[in-house]
Design a protein around this motif. Structure first.
Motif, PDB file in Angstrom:
ATOM      1  N   UNK A 142     -67.959  41.186 -28.682  1.00 38.65           N
ATOM      2  CA  UNK A 142     -67.186  40.153 -29.372  1.00 38.65           C
ATOM      3  C   UNK A 142     -66.892  40.518 -30.818  1.00 38.65           C
ATOM      4  N   UNK A 143     -67.743  41.310 -31.393  1.00 37.59           N
ATOM      5  CA  UNK A 143     -67.611  41.633 -32.816  1.00 37.59           C
ATOM      6  C   UNK A 143     -66.793  42.907 -33.001  1.00 37.59           C
ATOM      7  N   UNK A 144     -65.583  42.748 -33.523  1.00 36.52           N
ATOM      8  CA  UNK A 144     -64.719  43.894 -33.769  1.00 36.52           C
ATOM      9  C   UNK A 144     -64.966  44.495 -35.140  1.00 36.52           C
ATOM     10  N   UNK A 145     -64.310  45.605 -35.434  1.00 38.15           N
ATOM     11  CA  UNK A 145     -64.507  46.279 -36.727  1.00 38.15           C
ATOM     12  C   UNK A 145     -64.115  45.416 -37.912  1.00 38.15           C
ATOM     13  N   UNK A 146     -63.165  44.471 -37.712  1.00 36.34           N
ATOM     14  CA  UNK A 146     -62.764  43.620 -38.829  1.00 36.34           C
ATOM     15  C   UNK A 146     -63.903  42.712 -39.273  1.00 36.34           C
ATOM     16  N   UNK A 147     -64.738  42.292 -38.318  1.00 39.14           N
ATOM     17  CA  UNK A 147     -65.889  41.454 -38.652  1.00 39.14           C
ATOM     18  C   UNK A 147     -67.063  42.311 -39.123  1.00 39.14           C
ATOM     19  N   UNK A 148     -67.414  43.316 -38.326  1.00 36.27           N
ATOM     20  CA  UNK A 148     -68.572  44.144 -38.655  1.00 36.27           C
ATOM     21  C   UNK A 148     -68.373  44.899 -39.967  1.00 36.27           C
ATOM     22  N   UNK A 149     -67.115  45.182 -40.314  1.00 39.64           N
ATOM     23  CA  UNK A 149     -66.848  45.921 -41.551  1.00 39.64           C
ATOM     24  C   UNK A 149     -66.657  45.039 -42.765  1.00 39.64           C
ATOM     25  N   UNK A 150     -66.730  43.722 -42.589  1.00 36.97           N
ATOM     26  CA  UNK A 150     -66.527  42.810 -43.723  1.00 36.97           C
ATOM     27  C   UNK A 150     -67.733  42.888 -44.661  1.00 36.97           C
ATOM     28  N   UNK A 151     -67.477  43.120 -45.941  1.00 33.06           N
ATOM     29  CA  UNK A 151     -68.565  43.318 -46.907  1.00 33.06           C
ATOM     30  C   UNK A 151     -69.351  42.041 -47.178  1.00 33.06           C
ATOM     31  N   UNK A 152     -68.826  40.906 -46.744  1.00 37.83           N
ATOM     32  CA  UNK A 152     -69.566  39.649 -46.925  1.00 37.83           C
ATOM     33  C   UNK A 152     -70.643  39.459 -45.866  1.00 37.83           C
ATOM     34  N   UNK A 153     -70.634  40.305 -44.848  1.00 38.14           N
ATOM     35  CA  UNK A 153     -71.567  40.160 -43.728  1.00 38.14           C
ATOM     36  C   UNK A 153     -72.611  41.261 -43.736  1.00 38.14           C
ATOM     37  N   UNK A 154     -73.860  40.853 -43.579  1.00 43.77           N
ATOM     38  CA  UNK A 154     -74.963  41.797 -43.369  1.00 43.77           C
ATOM     39  C   UNK A 154     -75.589  41.459 -42.023  1.00 43.77           C
ATOM     40  N   UNK A 155     -75.509  42.387 -41.092  1.00 42.05           N
ATOM     41  CA  UNK A 155     -76.008  42.165 -39.741  1.00 42.05           C
ATOM     42  C   UNK A 155     -77.270  42.995 -39.518  1.00 42.05           C
ATOM     43  N   UNK A 156     -78.371  42.325 -39.240  1.00 45.87           N
ATOM     44  CA  UNK A 156     -79.645  42.991 -38.992  1.00 45.87           C
ATOM     45  C   UNK A 156     -80.003  42.759 -37.526  1.00 45.87           C
ATOM     46  N   UNK A 157     -80.034  43.816 -36.732  1.00 51.72           N
ATOM     47  CA  UNK A 157     -80.287  43.711 -35.304  1.00 51.72           C
ATOM     48  C   UNK A 157     -81.710  44.120 -34.955  1.00 51.72           C
ATOM     49  N   UNK A 158     -82.153  43.759 -33.767  1.00 51.19           N
ATOM     50  CA  UNK A 158     -83.480  44.137 -33.293  1.00 51.19           C
ATOM     51  C   UNK A 158     -84.597  43.498 -34.079  1.00 51.19           C
ATOM     52  N   UNK A 159     -84.347  42.313 -34.607  1.00 54.47           N
ATOM     53  CA  UNK A 159     -85.385  41.639 -35.398  1.00 54.47           C
ATOM     54  C   UNK A 159     -85.504  40.194 -34.940  1.00 54.47           C
ATOM     55  N   UNK A 160     -86.688  39.636 -35.095  1.00 51.53           N
ATOM     56  CA  UNK A 160     -86.954  38.262 -34.668  1.00 51.53           C
ATOM     57  C   UNK A 160     -87.435  37.442 -35.854  1.00 51.53           C
ATOM     58  N   UNK A 161     -86.867  36.255 -36.024  1.00 52.09           N
ATOM     59  CA  UNK A 161     -87.338  35.354 -37.072  1.00 52.09           C
ATOM     60  C   UNK A 161     -88.673  34.763 -36.629  1.00 52.09           C
ATOM     61  N   UNK A 162     -89.690  34.943 -37.445  1.00 51.31           N
ATOM     62  CA  UNK A 162     -91.028  34.459 -37.093  1.00 51.31           C
ATOM     63  C   UNK A 162     -91.482  33.284 -37.950  1.00 51.31           C
ATOM     64  N   UNK A 163     -90.828  33.060 -39.081  1.00 53.59           N
ATOM     65  CA  UNK A 163     -91.238  31.953 -39.940  1.00 53.59           C
ATOM     66  C   UNK A 163     -90.170  31.584 -40.945  1.00 53.59           C
TER      67      UNK A 163
END
Length: 408
Positions: free
Chosen positions: A62-83
């Protein structure tokens, strides 16, 4: 001043929120940090079964280069919110990462429900939720062998079709009296089951899984049902529904809905003015919605609030559960009050067993107002009937249920 939005989860609802924010935030008020548990960006989970029919994970992205390349977005994958520290407004992840926020949106989705029966965790037992799940099923498939799918809803039937495409002989086990019991009635379920069985898929309704038995190699080899039936099963897939991922409610000190999920109001707000919840993990006025469309609507509702452009009509007003589907080549549709639960409801049915079609329109007690209906085997009348829901008949029920008629 730029503020920070943290989104916990990068499923379909979380991604829609990101898209809405990036597209509508012309003044660049927000920077967005997305914390995703899976190893890949958001993808179309509804189309998972296509991976067993030639599609690739990239086809579902779903996420194209226009979204993934936007400098306003930081995407951190493979991580779980624990608190989450609500006082300091910080999110902590399992790897120790901490992120501060001005607004936090919980989009943690749901997890598959696995009946806690003996043998449910044997090798050869799978759930049907992620790209990795489908890859594991493909690797474990044994053409020519029997398999069992636990769950006769939409996901279960898609899983059964996937196993059929892999050369296995699937059997579907469903506790309800008929398949897709939430969307269609008994007559529609009978037509669906007959068509599915003609394709070589076994159907066992009105019974539950009792246990999964192992072979000499320690892998799943059979399933035992509550009615005493034993089915061979070289592979077992659990597709019997989902449960909201709301485990952060305790650490956050937030309320849950009666059946789980973060309790939110019609604006998807929790009791904390800085925290929202959307998608399958959100219990809006106490109710969770397990479909993609309601999650998208929630994402749009929250985006408008964060951008300061929300109007009264932007609140989440519930979900349209109408569905028109094609399962294993069989067309089915359910809309409105498909089960005729409204007081005084009248059912008008056309059941053509020779043609293998079933059609029902549900009318209000006045005999003129369309409340809902069910179609199976032939859904050509669906557009007209769906548009008439809540309105007066424009022709006789017989004409409306006949796809070849001018009325339809």
């Amino acid at each position: 001043m730029t503020r920070t939005l943290v989104v916990a989860g990068h499923g379909m609802a979380g991604h829609r929120l990101v898209e809405e924010m990036l597209a509508r935030d012309a003044g660049r008020q927000w920077r967005i940090v997305v914390l995703g548990e899976e190893p890949r960006p958001a993808y179309d989970r509804v189309a998972l079964s296509s991976l067993l029919d030639g599609a690739t994970p990239d086809d579902l992205a779903l996420a194209g280069p226009d979204v993934l390349g936007d400098r306003r977005l930081r995407l951190i994958l493979g991580t779980t919110v624990t608190g989450v520290d609500r006082r300091d407004r910080t999110v902590t992840c399992g790897d120790g990462t901490q992120v501060g926020y001005d607004a936090l949106v919980l989009a943690t989705g749901s997890r598959p429900f696995v009946p806690p029966v003996p043998g449910h965790d044997l090798p050869g037992c799978f759930v049907y939720r992620t790209v990795e799940d489908v890859a594991a099923i493909r690797a474990a498939a044994r053409p020519g062998r029997d398999a069992v799918v636990v769950g006769g809803g939409l996901l279960g039937l898609e899983a059964a079709n996937g196993l059929r495409l892999l050369g296995m002989r699937p059997h579907v086990v469903e506790m309800a009296p008929w398949l897709m019991a939430q969307q269609i009635d008994e007559g529609g379920g009978r037509v669906l089951a007959g068509a599915v069985e003609r394709l070589g898929v076994g159907v066992r309704c009105s019974t539950a899984l009792h246990a999964v038995g192992a072979g000499a190699d320690g892998r799943a080899e059979r399933v035992e049902l509550a009615d005493g039936t034993v089915l061979d099963a070289a592979l077992v897939v659990f597709a019997a529904g989902v449960r909201p991922r709301d485990e952060l409610a305790g650490p956050l000190g937030l309320e849950r809905g009666e059946r789980g999920g973060f309790l939110v109001d019609e604006w998807c707000r929790t009791a904390d003015e800085h925290v929202w919840a959307i998608g399958e993990c959100a219990a809006v006025a106490g109710r969770c919605h397990g479909l993609a469309a309601p999650g998208f609507r929630m994402a749009e509702t929250v985006a408008r609030q964060l951008l300061g452009v929300a109007k009264a009509g932007d609140a989440f007003a519930g979900a349209d559960t109408s569905a028109k589907l094609k399962l294993l080549g069989v067309e089915v549709a359910g809309f409105g009050d498909a089960h005729a639960r409204s007081q005084g409801a009248i059912e008008y049915v056309r059941d053509d067993r020779r043609a293998g079609t079933y059609a029902k329109v549900v009318l209000a007690a006045d005999g003129r107002t369309v409340l809902g209906g069910v179609l199976a085997g032939d859904t050509r009348a669906y557009p007209v009937l769906r548009a008439l829901t809540g309105r007066r008949l424009t022709a006789s029920p017989d004409e409306l249920l006949s796809p070849a008629s001018p009325a339809a």
